[in-house]
Design a protein around this motif. Structure first.
Motif, PDB file in Angstrom:
ATOM      1  N   PRO A 184      -0.234   0.620  -6.103  1.00 12.10           N
ATOM      2  CA  PRO A 184       0.545   0.594  -7.292  1.00 12.10           C
ATOM      3  C   PRO A 184       0.259   1.525  -8.550  1.00 12.10           C
ATOM      4  N   VAL A 185      -0.722   2.283  -8.158  1.00  9.48           N
ATOM      5  CA  VAL A 185      -1.168   3.198  -9.337  1.00  9.48           C
ATOM      6  C   VAL A 185      -0.487   4.551  -9.156  1.00  9.48           C
ATOM      7  N   LEU A 186      -0.318   4.566  -7.927  1.00 12.11           N
ATOM      8  CA  LEU A 186       0.114   5.861  -7.275  1.00 12.11           C
ATOM      9  C   LEU A 186       1.228   6.529  -8.219  1.00 12.11           C
ATOM     10  N   VAL A 193       7.321   6.620 -15.277  1.00 12.43           N
ATOM     11  CA  VAL A 193       7.237   6.018 -16.616  1.00 12.43           C
ATOM     12  C   VAL A 193       7.651   4.606 -16.682  1.00 12.43           C
ATOM     13  N   ALA A 194       8.207   4.367 -15.548  1.00 11.86           N
ATOM     14  CA  ALA A 194       8.785   2.940 -15.575  1.00 11.86           C
ATOM     15  C   ALA A 194       7.821   2.107 -14.577  1.00 11.86           C
ATOM     16  N   LEU A 195       7.958   0.705 -14.714  1.00 14.68           N
ATOM     17  CA  LEU A 195       7.226  -0.249 -13.692  1.00 14.68           C
ATOM     18  C   LEU A 195       7.806  -0.297 -12.455  1.00 14.68           C
ATOM     19  N   TRP A 196       8.982  -0.239 -12.089  1.00 14.53           N
ATOM     20  CA  TRP A 196       9.796  -0.612 -10.976  1.00 14.53           C
ATOM     21  C   TRP A 196       9.345   0.242  -9.663  1.00 14.53           C
ATOM     22  N   LEU A 200       7.843  -1.305  -6.753  1.00 10.81           N
ATOM     23  CA  LEU A 200       8.669  -1.296  -5.065  1.00 10.81           C
ATOM     24  C   LEU A 200       7.472  -0.644  -4.098  1.00 10.81           C
ATOM     25  N   VAL A 201       6.562   0.128  -4.655  1.00 13.04           N
ATOM     26  CA  VAL A 201       5.740   0.784  -3.360  1.00 13.04           C
ATOM     27  C   VAL A 201       4.868  -0.418  -3.234  1.00 13.04           C
ATOM     28  N   ALA A 202       4.328  -1.169  -4.051  1.00 12.17           N
ATOM     29  CA  ALA A 202       3.289  -2.074  -3.790  1.00 12.17           C
ATOM     30  C   ALA A 202       4.002  -3.294  -2.815  1.00 12.17           C
ATOM     31  N   PHE A 207       4.392  -5.770   2.610  1.00 12.89           N
ATOM     32  CA  PHE A 207       5.172  -5.879   3.792  1.00 12.89           C
ATOM     33  C   PHE A 207       4.721  -5.224   5.074  1.00 12.89           C
ATOM     34  N   LEU A 208       4.258  -3.814   4.728  1.00 13.26           N
ATOM     35  CA  LEU A 208       3.434  -3.153   5.875  1.00 13.26           C
ATOM     36  C   LEU A 208       2.408  -3.526   6.318  1.00 13.26           C
TER      37      LEU A 208
END
Length: 251
Positions: A184-186, A193-196, A200-202, A207-208
């Motif tokens: 989630p940091v990547l 600059v936004a949280l979404w 989304l990546v996290a 899921f993976l």
């Protein structure tokens, strides 16, 4: 050595060499390894906890730099905490098992007949005929090392030669948590600059991870994936709401 099967056919038995067809179709996954549980738990925990931490901080309407620092701090603190906890837990369990093995070793040396009788009674309790159980226990007790292994398996449920390693558990837990917490940091490190994007990546990572776990547990891939996604998403939503609430209250 030959034996007769139930249908009257003859089966050739070779000690230590199972039938090749049986061997190919009757293999088991490693369920005692010291790395699997901490690695899986560490990756999931890293993803969920750092995602929840970052969404909670973002809910307070802080700037991008604070979110990044919070995520990296959560990664470092969580990874070291997981490694220390796993090392202590596995080391303590291993020390307890070794202490019990010493007790069993002393009993085998001091009271071999009582231990042999105990083993025979155990087999009788499992349905072996008494005379046969006595003979089996006698043969197994001839080798002290083998006798210790048998008693450890039957009484303690452990294999003396396959005890989990505290170092392996700690390193696996540390590395898995760090990888999970970094996801989630990547997006922020890459310029978001936004949280979404981080969310989304996290969630995709969760899921993976669930899908990968299904390959080990034989759960349906979609079930494991959605379960992890749902749990992580719920945690992120709750902490974001709390962050927003506290941010408004403090502001």
């Amino acid at each position: 050595m030959s034996s007769m099967a139930g249908d009257g056919s003859e089966i050739t038995l070779r000690p230590g060499a199972p039938n090749s067809a049986h061997r190919d179709n009757h293999t088991h996954r490693d369920v005692t390894g010291g790395w699997l549980r901490p690695a899986v738990f560490g990756a999931m925990d890293g993803l969920v906890s750092n995602l929840a931490l970052m969404t909670g901080v973002a809910g307070g309407n802080v700037d991008r730099t604070v979110i990044i620092i919070s995520g990296l701090a959560g990664l470092a603190a969580g990874a070291f905490s997981m490694a220390a906890g796993e090392y202590t837990s596995v080391a303590s369990q291993r020390e307890l098992v070794l202490a019990e093995l010493d007790v069993e070793r002393r009993e085998l040396r001091r009271n071999p007949e009582d231990e042999q009788r105990e083993l025979a009674e155990l087999y009788v309790g499992r349905g072996v005929e008494p005379q046969l159980a006595v003979k089996v226990a006698e043969q197994l007790s001839r080798d002290p090392d083998q006798a210790l292994e048998i008693h450890a398996r039957e009484e303690l449920g452990v294999d003396p030669g396959d005890l989990p390693s505290p170092v392996v558990a700690a390193v696996s837990s540390f590395g898995a948590f760090a990888v999970g917490a970094l996801i989630p940091v990547l997006p922020y490190l890459l310029g978001a600059v936004a949280l979404w994007p981080a969310v989304l990546v996290a969630l995709l990572g969760l899921f993976l991870c669930g899908v990968l776990v299904s390959k080990i547990t034989v759960r349906p891939w979609w079930y494991s994936g959605l379960r992890q996604l749902t749990l992580g998403g719920a945690a992120a939503a709750v902490t974001y709401g709390l962050g927003t609430l506290f941010g408004v209250a403090v502001g």
